[in-house]
Scaffold this motif. Structure first.
Motif, mmCIF file in Angstrom:
data_model
loop_
_atom_site.group_PDB
_atom_site.id
_atom_site.type_symbol
_atom_site.label_atom_id
_atom_site.label_comp_id
_atom_site.label_asym_id
_atom_site.label_seq_id
_atom_site.Cartn_x
_atom_site.Cartn_y
_atom_site.Cartn_z
ATOM 1 N N UNK A 188 -2.301 -35.955 -0.695
ATOM 2 C CA UNK A 188 -2.651 -35.805 0.723
ATOM 3 C C UNK A 188 -3.661 -36.866 1.159
ATOM 4 N N UNK A 189 -4.597 -37.188 0.277
ATOM 5 C CA UNK A 189 -5.589 -38.234 0.603
ATOM 6 C C UNK A 189 -4.923 -39.597 0.730
ATOM 7 N N UNK A 190 -3.965 -39.868 -0.113
ATOM 8 C CA UNK A 190 -3.247 -41.128 -0.023
ATOM 9 C C UNK A 190 -2.358 -41.158 1.224
ATOM 10 N N UNK A 191 -1.715 -40.033 1.520
ATOM 11 C CA UNK A 191 -0.882 -39.942 2.721
ATOM 12 C C UNK A 191 -1.672 -40.337 3.965
ATOM 13 N N UNK A 192 -2.952 -39.990 3.991
ATOM 14 C CA UNK A 192 -3.792 -40.221 5.167
ATOM 15 C C UNK A 192 -3.968 -41.712 5.458
ATOM 16 N N UNK A 193 -3.593 -42.579 4.525
ATOM 17 C CA UNK A 193 -3.661 -44.019 4.766
ATOM 18 C C UNK A 193 -2.568 -44.465 5.729
ATOM 19 N N UNK A 194 -1.543 -43.626 5.879
ATOM 20 C CA UNK A 194 -0.423 -43.977 6.751
ATOM 21 C C UNK A 194 -0.588 -43.416 8.139
ATOM 22 N N UNK A 195 0.530 -43.293 8.835
ATOM 23 C CA UNK A 195 0.473 -42.814 10.209
ATOM 24 C C UNK A 195 0.292 -41.304 10.230
ATOM 25 N N UNK A 196 -0.253 -40.740 11.299
ATOM 26 C CA UNK A 196 -0.430 -39.300 11.393
ATOM 27 C C UNK A 196 0.915 -38.589 11.468
ATOM 28 N N UNK A 197 0.926 -37.322 11.051
ATOM 29 C CA UNK A 197 2.155 -36.525 11.087
ATOM 30 C C UNK A 197 2.603 -36.337 12.528
#
Length: 266
Positions: free
Chosen positions: A257-266
């Protein structure tokens, strides 16, 4: 040859339903000449079972040589190549030439490398379906297609691509795009995982240090946790081996989830 590591796989949507694609493979873009053959041979010898090439890479003969030199049985290797967009209308001839250069009677996955003239081009997709049904290809897909273009193929033929190979990295992460592919039964295959990653991102460096691995290994482990196919390119034996070692890297749900946050928001 030692027992190869167990690389996780993903099932591809095909009429036969028996095609499993390893989630980690060797990319060969910009791998040339003997260098490409040696890289493929080494990767297969240390346990890779998935190799990605393309007509446009001009190295299919060397990839085929590396496969032959490795001694790994053909039916144990998942082999991908791609149709150049300017070969639309010459699908059969292009595939037959790829098979000749690769030294095989089929490929496991054949992709439309880019939308021809920027268009979805259902006629090329139908040719892919026909050649797949003849047994020259086990699964078919596309690369660099938008969801709208995938929908156009689906509407025209009743069949969506099994795979869409697109640029992918933590920076590119987009839950909406992931969901759109999943709803259509399309597996995401990511390329350029390192080139598109900010390797100085604090979260990646922190996780790498905590787990005693490289930032690149964290990025690959993140792909695998999302079950996104990833094909890091290398011709360096040590790096090829290090990329395979990612199978031993564990990321928790919180890490992901922390890595996902580097991308665009959901």
């Amino acid at each position: 040859m030692s027992t190869p590591p167990q690389i996780p796989t993903v099932d591809l949507r095909t009429p036969t339903g028996d095609v499993r694609m390893p989630l980690l493979g060797l990319g060969t873009w910009q791998s040339e000449g003997d260098e490409a053959a040696r890289a493929v041979r080494h990767a297969l010898e240390v346990g890779y079972r998935h190799v990605d090439t393309a007509t446009g890479y001009s190295n299919e003969d060397q990839v085929g040589q590396g496969l032959a030199d490795s001694g790994v049985p053909r039916d144990q290797v998942f082999l991908t190549t791609k149709l150049p967009p300017d070969a639309a209308g010459r699908e059969r001839e292009t595939l037959e030439e790829s098979l000749r250069l690769l030294g095989t009677d089929h490929v496991d996955l054949w992709l439309v490398h880019w939308p021809p003239n920027g268009e979805a081009t259902p006629s090329t997709w139908q040719a892919f379906r026909d050649l797949r049904d003849e047994g020259l290809v086990r699964a078919i897909g596309v690369s660099n297609y938008s969801i709208a273009q995938i929908d156009e193929l689906l509407e025209a033929t009743g069949e969506a691509p099994a795979v869409n190979q697109i640029p992918w990295s933590p920076t590119d992460y987009d839950l909406g795009l992931v969901t759109d592919h999943a709803q259509r039964g399309v597996v995401i295959e990511g390329y350029s995982p390192f080139k598109r990653t900010d390797t100085d991102a604090p979260v990646l460096r922190e996780l790498a240090e905590a787990k005693g691995v490289s930032v690149e290994q964290v990025v690959l482990a993140w792909h695998l946790r999302h079950r996104v196919v990833v094909i890091p390119k290398s011709v360096t034996p040590e790096r090829i081996e290090r990329n395979l070692d990612v199978l031993d890297v564990h990321l928790s749900d919180e890490d992901v989830a922390r890595i996902d946050a580097l991308g665009s928001p959901a």
